[in-house]
Scaffold this motif. Structure first.
Motif, mmCIF file in Angstrom:
data_model
loop_
_atom_site.group_PDB
_atom_site.id
_atom_site.type_symbol
_atom_site.label_atom_id
_atom_site.label_comp_id
_atom_site.label_asym_id
_atom_site.label_seq_id
_atom_site.Cartn_x
_atom_site.Cartn_y
_atom_site.Cartn_z
ATOM 1 N N MET A 177 0.850 -1.188 0.000
ATOM 2 C CA MET A 177 0.000 0.000 0.000
ATOM 3 C C MET A 177 0.885 1.238 0.000
ATOM 4 O O MET A 177 1.945 1.244 0.629
ATOM 5 C CB MET A 177 -0.882 0.041 1.240
ATOM 6 C CG MET A 177 -1.878 -1.077 1.326
ATOM 7 S SD MET A 177 -2.823 -1.041 2.870
ATOM 8 C CE MET A 177 -3.639 0.532 2.746
ATOM 9 N N GLU A 178 0.403 2.280 -0.691
ATOM 10 C CA GLU A 178 1.092 3.562 -0.676
ATOM 11 C C GLU A 178 0.047 4.667 -0.590
ATOM 12 O O GLU A 178 -0.954 4.646 -1.306
ATOM 13 C CB GLU A 178 1.938 3.748 -1.936
ATOM 14 C CG GLU A 178 2.679 5.072 -1.953
ATOM 15 C CD GLU A 178 3.450 5.333 -3.234
ATOM 16 O OE1 GLU A 178 4.396 6.124 -3.181
ATOM 17 O OE2 GLU A 178 3.098 4.759 -4.284
ATOM 18 N N ARG A 179 0.298 5.647 0.259
ATOM 19 C CA ARG A 179 -0.622 6.773 0.384
ATOM 20 C C ARG A 179 -0.585 7.608 -0.893
ATOM 21 O O ARG A 179 0.472 7.936 -1.403
ATOM 22 C CB ARG A 179 -0.237 7.644 1.587
ATOM 23 C CG ARG A 179 -1.228 8.780 1.865
ATOM 24 C CD ARG A 179 -0.853 9.566 3.102
ATOM 25 N NE ARG A 179 0.511 10.067 3.076
ATOM 26 C CZ ARG A 179 0.893 11.186 2.435
ATOM 27 N NH1 ARG A 179 0.014 11.908 1.788
ATOM 28 N NH2 ARG A 179 2.156 11.566 2.479
ATOM 29 N N VAL A 180 -1.754 7.927 -1.411
ATOM 30 C CA VAL A 180 -1.870 8.756 -2.603
ATOM 31 C C VAL A 180 -1.869 10.218 -2.171
ATOM 32 O O VAL A 180 -2.725 10.648 -1.392
ATOM 33 C CB VAL A 180 -3.158 8.434 -3.395
ATOM 34 C CG1 VAL A 180 -3.321 9.380 -4.571
ATOM 35 C CG2 VAL A 180 -3.143 6.980 -3.860
ATOM 36 N N VAL B 112 -1.999 7.795 -13.134
ATOM 37 C CA VAL B 112 -0.730 8.461 -12.859
ATOM 38 C C VAL B 112 -0.929 9.150 -11.516
ATOM 39 O O VAL B 112 -1.802 10.008 -11.380
ATOM 40 C CB VAL B 112 -0.346 9.472 -13.955
ATOM 41 C CG1 VAL B 112 0.985 10.125 -13.624
ATOM 42 C CG2 VAL B 112 -0.287 8.801 -15.328
ATOM 43 N N LEU B 113 -0.157 8.704 -10.534
ATOM 44 C CA LEU B 113 -0.336 9.160 -9.158
ATOM 45 C C LEU B 113 0.964 9.697 -8.589
ATOM 46 O O LEU B 113 2.048 9.227 -8.954
ATOM 47 C CB LEU B 113 -0.769 7.995 -8.260
ATOM 48 C CG LEU B 113 -1.957 7.146 -8.673
ATOM 49 C CD1 LEU B 113 -2.104 5.958 -7.722
ATOM 50 C CD2 LEU B 113 -3.218 7.975 -8.710
ATOM 51 N N ASP B 114 0.848 10.636 -7.674
ATOM 52 C CA ASP B 114 1.963 11.009 -6.810
ATOM 53 C C ASP B 114 1.716 10.313 -5.493
ATOM 54 O O ASP B 114 0.646 10.469 -4.886
ATOM 55 C CB ASP B 114 2.015 12.521 -6.591
ATOM 56 C CG ASP B 114 2.591 13.276 -7.775
ATOM 57 O OD1 ASP B 114 3.298 12.654 -8.590
ATOM 58 O OD2 ASP B 114 2.345 14.485 -7.878
ATOM 59 N N ALA C 217 5.496 7.444 -0.829
ATOM 60 C CA ALA C 217 6.762 6.716 -0.711
ATOM 61 C C ALA C 217 7.546 6.651 -2.019
ATOM 62 O O ALA C 217 8.765 6.813 -2.020
ATOM 63 C CB ALA C 217 6.491 5.301 -0.210
ATOM 64 N N PHE C 218 6.867 6.417 -3.133
ATOM 65 C CA PHE C 218 7.553 6.174 -4.406
ATOM 66 C C PHE C 218 7.509 7.348 -5.372
ATOM 67 O O PHE C 218 8.044 7.276 -6.466
ATOM 68 C CB PHE C 218 6.971 4.938 -5.094
ATOM 69 C CG PHE C 218 7.265 3.664 -4.353
ATOM 70 C CD1 PHE C 218 8.525 3.094 -4.389
ATOM 71 C CD2 PHE C 218 6.287 3.050 -3.600
ATOM 72 C CE1 PHE C 218 8.802 1.928 -3.702
ATOM 73 C CE2 PHE C 218 6.542 1.878 -2.901
ATOM 74 C CZ PHE C 218 7.803 1.316 -2.951
ATOM 75 N N GLY C 219 6.854 8.436 -4.991
ATOM 76 C CA GLY C 219 6.760 9.587 -5.892
ATOM 77 C C GLY C 219 5.779 9.319 -7.010
ATOM 78 O O GLY C 219 4.797 8.601 -6.841
ATOM 79 N N ARG C 220 6.058 9.865 -8.152
ATOM 80 C CA ARG C 220 5.168 9.710 -9.301
ATOM 81 C C ARG C 220 5.199 8.268 -9.785
ATOM 82 O O ARG C 220 6.265 7.658 -9.907
ATOM 83 C CB ARG C 220 5.624 10.661 -10.413
ATOM 84 C CG ARG C 220 4.727 10.642 -11.591
ATOM 85 C CD ARG C 220 4.006 11.872 -11.970
ATOM 86 N NE ARG C 220 3.819 12.952 -11.051
ATOM 87 C CZ ARG C 220 3.860 14.230 -11.411
ATOM 88 N NH1 ARG C 220 4.090 14.556 -12.664
ATOM 89 N NH2 ARG C 220 3.649 15.179 -10.518
ATOM 90 N N SER C 221 4.003 7.728 -10.081
ATOM 91 C CA SER C 221 3.893 6.328 -10.496
ATOM 92 C C SER C 221 2.956 6.188 -11.679
ATOM 93 O O SER C 221 1.946 6.892 -11.776
ATOM 94 C CB SER C 221 3.324 5.472 -9.357
ATOM 95 O OG SER C 221 4.152 5.511 -8.229
ATOM 96 N N LEU C 222 3.291 5.254 -12.565
ATOM 97 C CA LEU C 222 2.417 4.839 -13.652
ATOM 98 C C LEU C 222 1.844 3.491 -13.273
ATOM 99 O O LEU C 222 2.584 2.537 -12.991
ATOM 100 C CB LEU C 222 3.176 4.726 -14.972
ATOM 101 C CG LEU C 222 2.380 4.133 -16.141
ATOM 102 C CD1 LEU C 222 1.220 5.052 -16.536
ATOM 103 C CD2 LEU C 222 3.290 3.872 -17.331
ATOM 104 N N LYS D 260 -1.705 -2.434 -11.628
ATOM 105 C CA LYS D 260 -0.347 -2.896 -11.345
ATOM 106 C C LYS D 260 0.656 -1.777 -11.619
ATOM 107 O O LYS D 260 0.665 -1.190 -12.704
ATOM 108 C CB LYS D 260 0.019 -4.116 -12.206
ATOM 109 C CG LYS D 260 -0.820 -5.340 -11.906
ATOM 110 C CD LYS D 260 -0.494 -5.878 -10.536
ATOM 111 C CE LYS D 260 -1.247 -7.156 -10.237
ATOM 112 N NZ LYS D 260 -1.015 -7.602 -8.879
ATOM 113 N N THR D 261 1.493 -1.505 -10.653
ATOM 114 C CA THR D 261 2.505 -0.470 -10.806
ATOM 115 C C THR D 261 3.508 -0.889 -11.870
ATOM 116 O O THR D 261 4.074 -1.983 -11.807
ATOM 117 C CB THR D 261 3.218 -0.215 -9.462
ATOM 118 O OG1 THR D 261 2.233 0.158 -8.495
ATOM 119 C CG2 THR D 261 4.272 0.861 -9.586
#
Length: 139
Positions: free
Chosen positions: A22-25, A41-43, A46-51, A56-57
């Motif tokens: 899990m990662e907080r959006v 596309v989320l910030d 923990a991981f910053g910007r993600s596609l 699935k990340t």
């Protein structure tokens, strides 16, 4: 005692039958459907910007370089003089970024089935492609 996740919006996915991540959006830049898949596309916290494709990340700002450098650099360094390179997929632009880092490459052709994802990545993932989509050697 496990009390569950803190308040907020979370992106979560099952990684393996024994691992749930899990990662907080922090911010949603895009969420929608293309002809082929669900795209986000989320910030994240923990991981910053993600596609994220179909839940699935695919890539994150924090660690995309590990995958893309390992995918491209061994092949191109081992080749005596790569001039023409084909990239299958690669909508984020990070694979072509690595390909085009080689001065011997005169032409790179990238084919991705989902043009909408490519456009979203071009717009939102500049830290991934670092301008590779504007390189005149890219088709």
């Amino acid at each position: 005692m496990n009390q569950g996740p803190p308040e907020g919006t979370w992106h979560y996915e099952l990684i393996t039958p024994d691992l749930f991540q899990m990662e907080r959006v922090v911010r949603v830049l895009h969420r929608g459907e293309t002809e082929y898949q669900h795209v986000e596309v989320l910030d994240g916290g923990a991981f910053g910007r993600s596609l994220i494709l179909d839940g699935k990340t695919q890539s994150t700002n924090v660690d995309e370089f590990v995958y893309h450098e390992a995918l491209v650099q061994p092949c191109l360094v081992a080749h005596p003089g790569p001039t023409d390179v084909f990239v299958a997929g690669g909508g984020e632009g990070a694979t072509v970024r690595e390909v085009l880092s080689h001065g011997t490459v005169q032409r790179a052709v990238m084919v991705d089935i989902d043009g909408k994802v490519v456009e979203l990545c071009r717009r939102h993932l500049s830290d991934f492609h670092r301008g590779a989509f504007d390189d005149p050697r890219l088709e």
